[in-house]
Design an enzyme around this catalytic site. Structure first.
Site, short mmCIF file in Angstrom:
data_model
loop_
_atom_site.label_atom_id
_atom_site.label_comp_id
_atom_site.label_asym_id
_atom_site.label_seq_id
_atom_site.Cartn_x
_atom_site.Cartn_y
_atom_site.Cartn_z
N CYS A 24 38.36 44.42 41.20
CA CYS A 24 37.45 43.38 41.71
C CYS A 24 38.14 42.36 42.60
O CYS A 24 37.66 42.02 43.68
CB CYS A 24 36.71 42.70 40.56
N HIS B 53 36.41 38.80 36.08
CA HIS B 53 35.74 39.57 37.12
C HIS B 53 35.24 38.64 38.21
O HIS B 53 34.82 37.52 37.93
CB HIS B 53 34.55 40.35 36.53
N HIS C 191 30.46 44.01 44.61
CA HIS C 191 31.68 44.01 43.80
C HIS C 191 32.09 45.44 43.48
O HIS C 191 31.43 46.40 43.89
CB HIS C 191 31.45 43.22 42.51
#
Length: 161
Positions: free
Chosen positions: A70, A121, A133
């Protein structure tokens, strides 16, 4: 006395004109700054969109495009428009300015907690409650911010430019 009144009127008109002129310069510059931010957001999303489906790999190295995690994904995409981000999502959550969830704009970074940890994240907000993402199977993709997992794990957002 008449001469003094004429001078005062001329000075007043000049001062008012200067104030109006300077205030219009200031007001005129605000939309240009917002337009640049909107243009940057479109660039960020367009660049990220080019990598849809690229596999997710935890710890993927910075700068590679065969796999992303990420934060390497957000770091790579933002670097393409000249914005340098730190390597991890926790570090990225400390840059830029705080944005309340109710004021998210395209191109903002949004952060989530992962299994009992703090921030783990990061994603790019693309508007309409959607994020861009990479996470798990499927790699780089769009997801709904209202999806129960992302909604319940949301922590914060930052605006960088």
């Amino acid at each position: 006395m008449l001469k003094n009144n004429a001078i005062v009127r001329k000075l007043s008109v000049a001062a008012i004109g200067a104030v109006i002129g300077f205030s219009s310069l200031t007001v005129g510059s605000v939309p240009k700054a917002e337009a640049a931010t909107a243009a940057q957001a479109s660039q960020i999303i367009n660049i990220g969109d080019n990598y849809l489906g690229v596999p997710y790999r935890f710890g993927a190295p910075s700068g590679v495009t065969y796999a992303f995690d990420c934060s390497s994904f957000t770091q790579y995409v933002y670097k393409k428009i000249g914005i340098n981000l730190p390597r991890t999502s926790r570090q990225q959550a400390k840059v830029g300015t705080y944005v309340p969830r109710s004021n998210l704009k395209r191109g903002d970074l949004v952060f989530f907690r992962t299994t009992g940890k703090g921030i783990g994240h990061v994603a790019i907000y693309v508007g309409n409650n959607k994020i861009l993402h990479t996470y798990g199977q499927g790699g780089v993709r769009f997801s709904s911010l209202k999806q129960s997992h992302w909604d319940s794990h949301y922590v914060t957002a930052r605006r960088v430019s």
